[in-house]
Enzyme design. Sequence first.
Site, PDB file in Angstrom:
ATOM      1  N   GLY A   1       9.007  -3.438   1.714  1.00 31.77           N
ATOM      2  CA  GLY A   1      10.046  -4.045   0.885  1.00 31.77           C
ATOM      3  C   GLY A   1       9.898  -5.537   0.689  1.00 31.77           C
ATOM      4  N   SER A   2       8.655  -6.044   0.665  1.00 35.98           N
ATOM      5  CA  SER A   2       8.511  -7.491   0.445  1.00 35.98           C
ATOM      6  C   SER A   2       8.903  -7.864  -0.986  1.00 35.98           C
ATOM      7  CB  SER A   2       7.099  -7.982   0.794  1.00 35.98           C
ATOM      8  OG  SER A   2       6.167  -7.561  -0.165  1.00 35.98           O
TER       9      SER A   2
ATOM     10  N   ARG B   1      12.000  18.501  -5.846  1.00 32.73           N
ATOM     11  CA  ARG B   1      12.215  17.133  -6.348  1.00 32.73           C
ATOM     12  C   ARG B   1      13.549  16.997  -7.062  1.00 32.73           C
ATOM     13  NH1 ARG B   1       7.613  13.931  -6.144  1.00 32.73           N
ATOM     14  NH2 ARG B   1       5.764  15.201  -5.897  1.00 32.73           N
TER      15      ARG B   1
ATOM     16  N   LEU C   1       8.480  10.661  -9.964  1.00 33.16           N
ATOM     17  CA  LEU C   1       9.793  11.068 -10.473  1.00 33.16           C
ATOM     18  C   LEU C   1       9.647  12.096 -11.590  1.00 33.16           C
ATOM     19  CD1 LEU C   1      11.236   7.464 -10.486  1.00 33.16           C
ATOM     20  CD2 LEU C   1      11.950   9.320  -8.949  1.00 33.16           C
TER      21      LEU C   1
ATOM     22  N   ASN D   1       9.155  -0.718 -12.891  1.00 37.08           N
ATOM     23  CA  ASN D   1       8.288  -0.509 -11.732  1.00 37.08           C
ATOM     24  C   ASN D   1       7.264  -1.639 -11.651  1.00 37.08           C
ATOM     25  OD1 ASN D   1       6.963   0.959  -9.574  1.00 37.08           O
ATOM     26  ND2 ASN D   1       5.377   1.522 -11.055  1.00 37.08           N
TER      27      ASN D   1
ATOM     28  N   HIS E   1       3.385  -2.390 -10.414  1.00 38.23           N
ATOM     29  CA  HIS E   1       2.148  -1.678 -10.092  1.00 38.23           C
ATOM     30  C   HIS E   1       1.048  -2.699  -9.791  1.00 38.23           C
ATOM     31  CE1 HIS E   1      -0.695   1.603 -10.089  1.00 38.23           C
ATOM     32  NE2 HIS E   1      -1.495   0.872 -10.837  1.00 38.23           N
TER      33      HIS E   1
ATOM     34  N   ASP F   1       2.691   5.180 -14.529  1.00 41.22           N
ATOM     35  CA  ASP F   1       2.210   3.805 -14.743  1.00 41.22           C
ATOM     36  C   ASP F   1       1.814   3.539 -16.207  1.00 41.22           C
ATOM     37  OD1 ASP F   1       2.498   3.415 -11.969  1.00 41.22           O
ATOM     38  OD2 ASP F   1       0.483   4.139 -11.586  1.00 41.22           O
TER      39      ASP F   1
HETATM   40  C1  GRF Z   1       3.284  -3.366  -3.998  1.00 44.08           C
HETATM   41  O1  GRF Z   1       1.929  -3.677  -3.971  1.00 44.08           O
HETATM   42  C2  GRF Z   1       3.662  -2.756  -5.312  1.00 44.08           C
HETATM   43  O2  GRF Z   1       2.888  -3.237  -6.385  1.00 44.08           O
HETATM   44  C3  GRF Z   1       3.359  -1.305  -5.098  1.00 44.08           C
HETATM   45  O3  GRF Z   1       3.731  -1.054  -3.763  1.00 44.08           O
HETATM   46  C4  GRF Z   1       3.630  -2.253  -3.012  1.00 44.08           C
HETATM   47  C5  GRF Z   1       4.953  -2.463  -2.343  1.00 44.08           C
HETATM   48  O4  GRF Z   1       4.912  -3.510  -1.405  1.00 44.08           O
HETATM   49  N1  GRF Z   1       4.049  -0.487  -6.073  1.00 44.08           N
HETATM   50  P1  GRF Z   1       6.245  -4.026  -0.726  1.00 44.08           P
HETATM   51  O5  GRF Z   1       6.881  -2.840  -0.008  1.00 44.08           O
HETATM   52  O6  GRF Z   1       7.131  -4.570  -1.780  1.00 44.08           O
HETATM   53  O7  GRF Z   1       5.800  -5.075   0.254  1.00 44.08           O
END
Ligand code: GRF
Length: 202
Positions: A14-15, A67, A95, A109, A111, A147
């Site tokens: 979750g960074s 799902r 999803l 999203n 990516h 994506d």
């Molecule tokens: C990120 O690299 C994002 O692009 C991908 O998953 C990763 C999530 O990283 N979809 P974080 O959990 O937000 O650190």
Amino acid sequence: MVRVRTAILISGTGSNMEALIRAAQSPDYPAEICLVISNKPDAKGLVTATKLGIPALCIDHNPYADRESFERDIHAVLIDHDIELVALAGFMRVLTTDFVAAWAGRMINIHPSLLPKYKGLHTHQRALDAGDTEHGATVHWVVPELDSGTIIAQRAFPIHANDTQASLRDRLRPIEHGLYIDALASAARHVAASLRPGNPDS
Ligand code: GRF
């Protein structure tokens, strides 16, 4: 300014989520982070969100038979919290078309590649294997094809000769954070304009 009620869906660290929550602490930011949902009970991001004062809950996909029933519960919680915009940030579940349709134009999203290059997994290694000279991240609207939605924003950085999958991942992360903060702001303005047309405060 009426801020757009936003939920962030995560599966892990979750960074990116943390970067969005911190950006949205500014009253001028057009999105308000109202909820975090993880499909994994041990996601570190749940602890981070709680510490930052954001309601955070887990909807574990494991006990669900399919799902559709898992997503029905996510949808119900989103509706319950009056969510207007969903930001996927490392949410590792594909999803269904029905869920995506329910949130069409209101779900984004991030990516870790310069889309349309390298949809799916292992994007850093694929960029290295291809001999690319640059790599990056993309924020896009979510559509049923993985994506593939319209790109909101993209940011690139150079690949060096000695780069590895890990070094690319580490250099990309802070770039993703800045990118996602800007892209969520732009998506929130777009959603506000479509949900509250003619409202100058939106
Ligand atoms: C990120 O690299 C994002 O692009 C991908 O998953 C990763 C999530 O990283 N979809 P974080 O959990 O937000 O650190």
